[in-house]
Design an enzyme around this catalytic site. Structure first.
Site, short mmCIF file in Angstrom:
data_model
loop_
_atom_site.label_atom_id
_atom_site.label_comp_id
_atom_site.label_asym_id
_atom_site.label_seq_id
_atom_site.Cartn_x
_atom_site.Cartn_y
_atom_site.Cartn_z
N ARG A 184 0.83 -1.20 0.00
CA ARG A 184 0.00 0.00 0.00
C ARG A 184 0.86 1.26 0.00
NH1 ARG A 184 -5.26 1.46 1.45
NH2 ARG A 184 -5.50 3.41 2.62
N HIS A 215 0.58 4.25 -2.71
CA HIS A 215 0.30 5.63 -2.32
C HIS A 215 1.47 6.57 -2.64
CE1 HIS A 215 -3.46 5.35 0.35
NE2 HIS A 215 -3.40 4.28 -0.42
N ASN A 220 -4.02 8.82 4.34
CA ASN A 220 -2.86 7.99 4.69
C ASN A 220 -2.71 7.71 6.18
OD1 ASN A 220 -1.95 7.70 2.05
ND2 ASN A 220 -0.79 9.61 2.13
N HIS A 248 -6.06 -5.88 -2.50
CA HIS A 248 -6.90 -5.96 -1.29
C HIS A 248 -7.06 -7.40 -0.80
CE1 HIS A 248 -9.07 -1.87 -2.12
NE2 HIS A 248 -7.81 -1.73 -1.75
#
Length: 340
Positions: A62, A66, A107, A206
């Site tokens: 992740r 990001h 975040n 996911h």
């Protein structure tokens, strides 16, 4: 009118050339001669952290996502906007005068794994001072996380440099929220250079990790003016989620696994869940509302190896989103702080 069209075509051509030039400079094995232990050290730190906490691998994947999808700047000569991704801007700490990406609502507190990057960087600075970028460490750590959780390993083209700007405000437009529908997701990923199929493929990340209840509680208790619970959500699954995420609970750290059947394994369970109406987010279950994406969900659910292969290729592509190269940016000595 003809002159304007030619000008736009020329600009598009230049952008393509710039993109190809940047990508061609990234190399698998980039540190083979300058710091041969670079990838080994990063993998060692990821592995050590994984043994202490299996959830850290999802956090590192992740973190890479990001990092790559945020940071928009302007190339004045071309008068266009392009994304400068994968520059480790997500690692920079906030200062009194600047709120950085990591402290944006998108975040914080969901991102994790920063200490793994810090540890790897400290070890690398001790033996290869000023050579290995934080951006490359993030990319290596994501790959190692995929491999450790059962996904396919892949070569990471490296040679990125670190950015010097990190703005929390940019996460508001450069990260897709869990409330997006399939059309919004398709457009968002298209703007970043990804096909609809690649969007479905990357959504499979996911399959590992966890989510805060606040990211999907609206589907359980406050869906719309007609019904409290999202009708596309399997009733039994919704009941289980309500037990884990009670209505009115004020604990911001309450989390649930995104793929309850195999939360620490990179497999096709994510797609199987969606077929059973057990996609955790609106942005997950919405993939069944479009014929093309629904077909891709079915294909991935039938073949874990097919999806793993496509996912590895998509991760490589994502890791090359308009990276800083050559004299751009810097090699930070501390991933949290811009060099003075």
């Amino acid at each position: 009118m003809r002159s304007r069209k030619l000008t736009c075509a020329s600009i598009n051509f230049i952008v393509v050339l710039l993109s190809q030039s940047v990508h061609s400079q990234l190399q698998v094995g980039f540190y083979g001669n300058s710091c041969s232990l670079a990838e080994f050290i990063v993998k060692d730190e990821v592995r050590n952290s994984f043994f202490r906490d299996q959830g850290v691998t999802a956090g590192l994947v992740r973190l890479h996502f990001h990092d790559c999808f945020v940071r928009v700047s302007k190339r004045a000569k071309l008068l266009i906007h392009v994304t400068l991704g994968c520059d480790a801007s997500v690692l920079i700490d906030s200062t009194p005068s600047n709120k950085a990406e990591k402290d944006s609502p998108a975040n914080n507190p969901s991102l994790r794994g920063f200490e793994v990057i810090d540890n790897a960087k400290a070890r690398l600075e001790a033996i290869c001072k000023g050579l290995v970028s934080c951006a490359d460490i993030v990319a290596f750590a994501a790959r190692d996380s995929v491999e450790l959780t059962g996904g396919l390993s892949y070569g990471v083209p490296a040679g990125r440099r670190d950015g010097k700007i990190s703005l929390a405000s940019e996460t508001l437009t450069d990260l897709p929220p869990p409330s997006f529908n399939v059309d919004q997701l398709t457009k968002f990923f298209s703007n970043k250079g990804f096909t609809q199929e690649e969007m479905v493929t990357l959504s499979g990340a996911h399959t590992i990790g966890r989510s805060h209840c606040t990211s999907f509680s609206n589907r359980l208790y406050n869906f719309n003016g007609t019904t409290n619970q999202d009708p596309s959500l399997d009733a039994i699954y919704a009941s289980q989620l309500k037990q884990q995420c009670p209505q009115g609970n004020t604990n911001p750290n309450l989390v649930v696994p995104m793929d309850p059947s195999s939360p620490a394994i990179t497999d096709a369970g994510y797609y199987t869940n969606i077929l059973a109406n057990r996609g955790l987010f609106t942005s997950d279950q919405t993939l069944m509302t479009n014929a093309a994406t629904a077909n891709q969900v079915s294909q991935n659910a039938r073949s874990t190896m097919l999806w793993r292969s496509k996912f590895a290729a998509a991760m490589v592509k994502m890791g090359q989103l308009d990276v800083l190269m050559g004299n751009g940016g810097e090699i930070r000595s501390n991933c949290r702080v811009i060099n003075s």
